[in-house]
Each structure stands twice: as structure tokens, then as C-alpha cells.
Motif scaffolding. Structure first.
Motif, PDB file in Angstrom:
ATOM      1  N   LEU A  14       0.866  -1.174   0.000  1.00 50.31           N
ATOM      2  CA  LEU A  14       0.000   0.000   0.000  1.00 50.31           C
ATOM      3  C   LEU A  14       0.899   1.219   0.000  1.00 50.31           C
ATOM      4  O   LEU A  14       1.746   1.383   0.885  1.00 50.31           O
ATOM      5  CB  LEU A  14      -0.905   0.023   1.230  1.00 50.31           C
ATOM      6  CG  LEU A  14      -2.069  -0.968   1.246  1.00 50.31           C
ATOM      7  CD1 LEU A  14      -1.600  -2.333   1.744  1.00 50.31           C
ATOM      8  CD2 LEU A  14      -3.210  -0.454   2.108  1.00 50.31           C
ATOM      9  N   THR A  15       0.736   2.070  -0.996  1.00 50.08           N
ATOM     10  CA  THR A  15       1.588   3.244  -1.107  1.00 50.08           C
ATOM     11  C   THR A  15       0.845   4.379  -1.800  1.00 50.08           C
ATOM     12  O   THR A  15       0.108   4.158  -2.775  1.00 50.08           O
ATOM     13  CB  THR A  15       2.887   2.931  -1.861  1.00 50.08           C
ATOM     14  OG1 THR A  15       3.653   4.143  -2.032  1.00 50.08           O
ATOM     15  CG2 THR A  15       2.622   2.305  -3.230  1.00 50.08           C
ATOM     16  N   TYR A  16       1.051   5.590  -1.311  1.00 43.23           N
ATOM     17  CA  TYR A  16       0.432   6.770  -1.910  1.00 43.23           C
ATOM     18  C   TYR A  16       1.036   7.091  -3.276  1.00 43.23           C
ATOM     19  O   TYR A  16       0.479   7.893  -4.024  1.00 43.23           O
ATOM     20  CB  TYR A  16       0.565   7.962  -0.952  1.00 43.23           C
ATOM     21  CG  TYR A  16      -0.068   7.673   0.390  1.00 43.23           C
ATOM     22  CD1 TYR A  16      -1.448   7.717   0.555  1.00 43.23           C
ATOM     23  CD2 TYR A  16       0.710   7.291   1.488  1.00 43.23           C
ATOM     24  CE1 TYR A  16      -2.036   7.405   1.765  1.00 43.23           C
ATOM     25  CE2 TYR A  16       0.123   6.986   2.705  1.00 43.23           C
ATOM     26  CZ  TYR A  16      -1.246   7.040   2.838  1.00 43.23           C
ATOM     27  OH  TYR A  16      -1.829   6.716   4.044  1.00 43.23           O
ATOM     28  N   TRP A  17       2.153   6.469  -3.589  1.00 45.46           N
ATOM     29  CA  TRP A  17       2.768   6.629  -4.904  1.00 45.46           C
ATOM     30  C   TRP A  17       2.241   5.622  -5.916  1.00 45.46           C
ATOM     31  O   TRP A  17       2.759   5.559  -7.045  1.00 45.46           O
ATOM     32  CB  TRP A  17       4.282   6.428  -4.794  1.00 45.46           C
ATOM     33  CG  TRP A  17       5.034   7.526  -4.152  1.00 45.46           C
ATOM     34  CD1 TRP A  17       5.006   8.862  -4.440  1.00 45.46           C
ATOM     35  CD2 TRP A  17       5.998   7.383  -3.093  1.00 45.46           C
ATOM     36  NE1 TRP A  17       5.877   9.550  -3.641  1.00 45.46           N
ATOM     37  CE2 TRP A  17       6.494   8.671  -2.799  1.00 45.46           C
ATOM     38  CE3 TRP A  17       6.479   6.294  -2.372  1.00 45.46           C
ATOM     39  CZ2 TRP A  17       7.458   8.888  -1.813  1.00 45.46           C
ATOM     40  CZ3 TRP A  17       7.433   6.509  -1.389  1.00 45.46           C
ATOM     41  CH2 TRP A  17       7.910   7.792  -1.113  1.00 45.46           C
ATOM     42  N   ALA A  18       1.281   4.792  -5.571  1.00 46.19           N
ATOM     43  CA  ALA A  18       0.945   3.642  -6.401  1.00 46.19           C
ATOM     44  C   ALA A  18       0.676   4.009  -7.858  1.00 46.19           C
ATOM     45  O   ALA A  18       1.250   3.399  -8.782  1.00 46.19           O
ATOM     46  CB  ALA A  18      -0.269   2.906  -5.798  1.00 46.19           C
ATOM     47  N   THR A  19      -0.171   4.992  -8.101  1.00 40.34           N
ATOM     48  CA  THR A  19      -0.513   5.337  -9.475  1.00 40.34           C
ATOM     49  C   THR A  19       0.693   5.878 -10.220  1.00 40.34           C
ATOM     50  O   THR A  19       0.972   5.492 -11.368  1.00 40.34           O
ATOM     51  CB  THR A  19      -1.668   6.347  -9.494  1.00 40.34           C
ATOM     52  OG1 THR A  19      -2.807   5.767  -8.853  1.00 40.34           O
ATOM     53  CG2 THR A  19      -2.036   6.733 -10.918  1.00 40.34           C
ATOM     54  N   GLU A  20       1.440   6.768  -9.577  1.00 40.53           N
ATOM     55  CA  GLU A  20       2.635   7.335 -10.217  1.00 40.53           C
ATOM     56  C   GLU A  20       3.684   6.254 -10.442  1.00 40.53           C
ATOM     57  O   GLU A  20       4.307   6.196 -11.501  1.00 40.53           O
ATOM     58  CB  GLU A  20       3.213   8.454  -9.353  1.00 40.53           C
ATOM     59  CG  GLU A  20       4.458   9.072  -9.977  1.00 40.53           C
ATOM     60  CD  GLU A  20       5.050  10.180  -9.138  1.00 40.53           C
ATOM     61  OE1 GLU A  20       6.048  10.775  -9.615  1.00 40.53           O
ATOM     62  OE2 GLU A  20       4.553  10.450  -8.042  1.00 40.53           O
ATOM     63  N   ALA A  21       3.897   5.409  -9.445  1.00 39.39           N
ATOM     64  CA  ALA A  21       4.910   4.356  -9.590  1.00 39.39           C
ATOM     65  C   ALA A  21       4.540   3.415 -10.726  1.00 39.39           C
ATOM     66  O   ALA A  21       5.413   2.952 -11.477  1.00 39.39           O
ATOM     67  CB  ALA A  21       5.039   3.578  -8.282  1.00 39.39           C
ATOM     68  N   ALA A  22       3.251   3.116 -10.888  1.00 32.45           N
ATOM     69  CA  ALA A  22       2.838   2.257 -11.990  1.00 32.45           C
ATOM     70  C   ALA A  22       3.205   2.867 -13.326  1.00 32.45           C
ATOM     71  O   ALA A  22       3.658   2.174 -14.245  1.00 32.45           O
ATOM     72  CB  ALA A  22       1.329   2.008 -11.908  1.00 32.45           C
ATOM     73  N   ARG A  23       3.029   4.162 -13.450  1.00 34.82           N
ATOM     74  CA  ARG A  23       3.419   4.843 -14.695  1.00 34.82           C
ATOM     75  C   ARG A  23       4.921   4.777 -14.905  1.00 34.82           C
ATOM     76  O   ARG A  23       5.398   4.556 -16.036  1.00 34.82           O
ATOM     77  CB  ARG A  23       2.952   6.302 -14.672  1.00 34.82           C
ATOM     78  CG  ARG A  23       1.453   6.493 -14.782  1.00 34.82           C
ATOM     79  CD  ARG A  23       1.120   7.898 -15.224  1.00 34.82           C
ATOM     80  NE  ARG A  23      -0.311   8.097 -15.361  1.00 34.82           N
ATOM     81  CZ  ARG A  23      -1.091   8.605 -14.408  1.00 34.82           C
ATOM     82  NH1 ARG A  23      -0.561   8.991 -13.256  1.00 34.82           N
ATOM     83  NH2 ARG A  23      -2.382   8.751 -14.602  1.00 34.82           N
ATOM     84  N   LEU A  24       5.689   4.998 -13.849  1.00 34.62           N
ATOM     85  CA  LEU A  24       7.137   4.927 -13.968  1.00 34.62           C
ATOM     86  C   LEU A  24       7.583   3.534 -14.392  1.00 34.62           C
ATOM     87  O   LEU A  24       8.495   3.376 -15.200  1.00 34.62           O
ATOM     88  CB  LEU A  24       7.795   5.297 -12.629  1.00 34.62           C
ATOM     89  CG  LEU A  24       7.612   6.736 -12.144  1.00 34.62           C
ATOM     90  CD1 LEU A  24       8.213   6.906 -10.751  1.00 34.62           C
ATOM     91  CD2 LEU A  24       8.258   7.719 -13.122  1.00 34.62           C
ATOM     92  N   LEU A  25       6.951   2.516 -13.851  1.00 33.25           N
ATOM     93  CA  LEU A  25       7.329   1.149 -14.152  1.00 33.25           C
ATOM     94  C   LEU A  25       6.958   0.760 -15.571  1.00 33.25           C
ATOM     95  O   LEU A  25       7.618  -0.082 -16.189  1.00 33.25           O
ATOM     96  CB  LEU A  25       6.652   0.190 -13.170  1.00 33.25           C
ATOM     97  CG  LEU A  25       7.172   0.286 -11.716  1.00 33.25           C
ATOM     98  CD1 LEU A  25       6.242  -0.464 -10.777  1.00 33.25           C
ATOM     99  CD2 LEU A  25       8.601  -0.246 -11.631  1.00 33.25           C
ATOM    100  N   ARG A  26       5.920   1.368 -16.110  1.00 34.45           N
ATOM    101  CA  ARG A  26       5.489   1.055 -17.471  1.00 34.45           C
ATOM    102  C   ARG A  26       6.307   1.818 -18.513  1.00 34.45           C
ATOM    103  O   ARG A  26       6.232   1.532 -19.690  1.00 34.45           O
ATOM    104  CB  ARG A  26       3.996   1.360 -17.654  1.00 34.45           C
ATOM    105  CG  ARG A  26       3.109   0.344 -16.944  1.00 34.45           C
ATOM    106  CD  ARG A  26       1.633   0.700 -17.111  1.00 34.45           C
ATOM    107  NE  ARG A  26       0.807  -0.310 -16.466  1.00 34.45           N
ATOM    108  CZ  ARG A  26       0.393  -1.424 -17.028  1.00 34.45           C
ATOM    109  NH1 ARG A  26       0.744  -1.685 -18.271  1.00 34.45           N
ATOM    110  NH2 ARG A  26      -0.348  -2.289 -16.368  1.00 34.45           N
TER     111      ARG A  26
END
Length: 331
Positions: free
Chosen positions: A319-331
Motif C-alpha cells: 500500500l503506497t500513496y505513490w501507487a498510481t505514479e509508480a505504476a506509470r514509472l514502471l510502465r
């Protein structure tokens, strides 16, 4: 030039190129391993920024639905909801009101995203009580463990009926998982799972979260949240008790200050085939954001390094408040 003894073993050979590093990597970080915690405020007409958590807001019902859709589009698989009511009372009655903000928001999100996201509800009274504790109080002012269990049972059923696929008991009351499981099953919600906040510590890093939920707490929660001076065996014990009582997933919270506990819980739960979550909490988020804002660290690599460290310690999901942003970075 004098002769030197050349090394035969050269670990650097496995670091020579990006392709080589990817080939031998043993820890993965993927969008589907991330869960987005979100806050929704009753009566809000526009999102309210949280000053201690740059980039995080208290959502309106409309902006929450949009955030859920966005989360699904970038590949996240889970979203955890926290409600902020307009009024509070000693029993946290808003938590079990079907028309209360958390329950209507769960229904909103479940209707919006269907099965694209696992919709989760934080199952605790602290956002709803005027004293800010996670349970109801006895006459002497202490949190009454067993009276609180009855409130949690009711809260679980209401959340399940609203559309929660997982309920997340986070109050650290003894016996909470068993009572919730029995209540869900008795109400016919046998498919509703329990993500138990099993090893949750009384932490200094919760400060920004209390701003995020407009907490009324005075004092602390040290009589029911775990003491960080204990070793990981207590965290493992708590997790195993929750598994015995019916938890489907167990969690360690906070993540970064308790990576050693996370490793031990992951090892113990893994023997039983039970997934383990970790919560990258508000203070951990705020530290990185503050340092990055001051130019002291490179923000995006620091986000991914932080989340990777939690995965490496054994978390199946974060659980992380960066989840949406991190998903974009990972993609």
C-alpha cells in the motif's frame, strides 16, 4: 608496473549492462503489486490538498471515482478507502451507517471499476470517533477491547454490503479477525476477505495520516498498537494468530522502519501460503517528498528504490500513496 594478483571472482560481471542487470534481478516491482490508499471527505465539493503529503488529497466522491478509474487504467489491482465524516461521536456511529461517507464511497468505487480493482475498506473507528481512538472507550478512558469487537463486526458487514471485496481491520484489538470473520459468514458474505493489519506499530511516522483524516486523537495508541522495541517474534505471533482466526492476507505497518519484522512475517506466513502486505505509510512518503522538494535526492529513483526495498524484504503487495505514479514509472 608491479605485478598484482588479478581477481578471479568478479561480481561486477553481472552489472555490466542494463540487460545483464535485468537478467539477474531477483526482486520485481510491478503495478499489480501496488495498492492505492485514498481519502474521501463527506460533503466536499472539491479535493482538499493535504499539506504534509504533497500530491495527496481528500477526495470528493466524484474525484474518488476518477482516481479509481485512473488506478485501474495504469494497472493497479487494489484500492483502500478511508472515510472522513462531517460529524463524529464517541461510538463512531458513522462507520456503521450505510449512508456514511466510507460506505457510500465503497459503493461508488465498486460500481465504477467493477472487478478491475480489489476494493478495500479500512475497518477502524478512529476516523469516526470524537476522541480519535480506534475503539470505544470504557468509563475509565481506556479503549475497551471487547466492546470494540462488536462495533467491528457490524462495520465489516456494512462494508461488505456496500461492495468491499476485502475489509482491513487496523485497530489492533485482540480477537478482531475472528469476530469479523464470524460476522461476515453469518451475514452470507463468505467471499469477502480480510486483510488484517496484523503487526501495526505505535509509530512516529503516522503524523501526516492524522492530518489526512482530520484525527481528533489526543495522546497515543500505545496500549494497543505494538511497541517497536519488541523484536520480530511478536509481529510473527500476531500474524499467525490472525491467520488462525481467518485472515486471508496479513500486513506489517509501517514498512520501512520494520523491514526486519516484514521479513520474519513473510517467512512465517509464506510457510502457510498466506500473502503478506506492507504499508508504506504517510511519514515515509512525506520524508521522500520533502527531501526531493529541497533538491536533496532524486525523487523518482528514490520512490522506486523505496518500494523495491519493501518488496525485497518480503511483501507480496504494497500500500503506497505513490501507487498510481509508480505504476506509470514502471510502465
Amino acid at each position: 608496473m608491479s605485478d598484482i594478483q588479478r581477481p578471479v571472482v568478479r561480481p561486477r560481471r553481472l552489472r555490466t549492462t542494463a540487460a545483464m542487470r535485468d537478467l539477474v534481478a531477483r526482486t520485481s516491482l510491478r503495478p499489480e503489486q501496488l495498492i492505492l490508499p485514498v481519502f474521501v471527505r463527506e460533503g466536499a465539493s472539491e479535493p482538499t490538498p493535504i499539506s504534509s503529503m504533497p500530491g495527496v488529497v481528500q477526495h470528493t466522491r466524484d474525484t474518488l471515482r476518477k482516481a479509481a478509474v485512473e488506478a485501474a487504467e495504469v494497472g493497479l489491482k487494489g484500492i483502500m478507502l478511508f472515510g472522513i465524516p462531517e460529524t463524529k461521536d464517541a461510538d463512531g456511529s458513522g462507520a456503521t451507517d450505510p449512508d456514511g461517507i466510507l460506505n457510500v464511497a465503497l459503493a461508488d468505487v465498486a460500481a465504477e471499476v467493477g472487478d478491475a480493482l480489489v476494493v478495500m475498506g479500512d475497518l477502524c473507528l478512529d476516523e469516526f470517533t470524537d476522541h480519535g481512538h480506534c475503539g470505544v472507550l470504557a468509563p475509565d478512558g481506556r479503549v475497551d477491547n471487547d466492546a470494540t469487537l462488536a462495533r467491528y463486526a457490524d462495520m465489516a458487514v456494512v462494508q461488505a454490503e456496500a461492495g468491499a471485496a476485502l475489509v482491513g481491520p487496523s485497530g489492533m484489538m485482540d480477537g478482531q479477525v475472528r469476530v469479523i470473520r464470524e460476522a461476515l459468514d453469518a451475514a452470507g458474505h463468505t467471499d469477502t476477505g480480510i486483510l488484517a493489519y496484523s503487526a501495526k506499530y505505535a509509530s512516529a511516522f503516522f503524523g501526516p495520516f492524522r492530518e489526512a483524516v482530520d484525527s481528533s486523537l489526543e495522546g497515543d495508541r500505545r496500549t494497543y498498537q505494538q511497541d517497536g522495541r519488541r523484536d520480530g517474534r511478536e509481529g510473527v505471533r500476531e500474524a499467525l494468530l490472525d491467520i488462525e482466526e481467518g485472515a486471508d492476507i496479513v500486513m506489517v505497518k509501517p514498512a520501512l522502519a520494520y523491514l526486519d519484522v516484514l521479513r520474519q512475517v513473510a517467512d512465517a506466513a509464506g510457510e502457510l501460503g498466506v500473502p503478506v502486505a506492507a504499508y508504506n505509510i504517510s511519514g515515509e512518503y512525506a520524508m521522500v517528498e520533502a527531501a526531493a522538494a529541497n533538491g536533496w535526492i532524486d525523487r523518482e529513483p528514490a520512490i522506486l528504490e523505496t518500494l523495491t526495498s519493501i518488496r525485497r524484504a518480503g511483501a507480496d503487495m504494497i500500500l503506497t500513496y505513490w501507487a498510481t505514479e509508480a505504476a506509470r514509472l514502471l510502465r
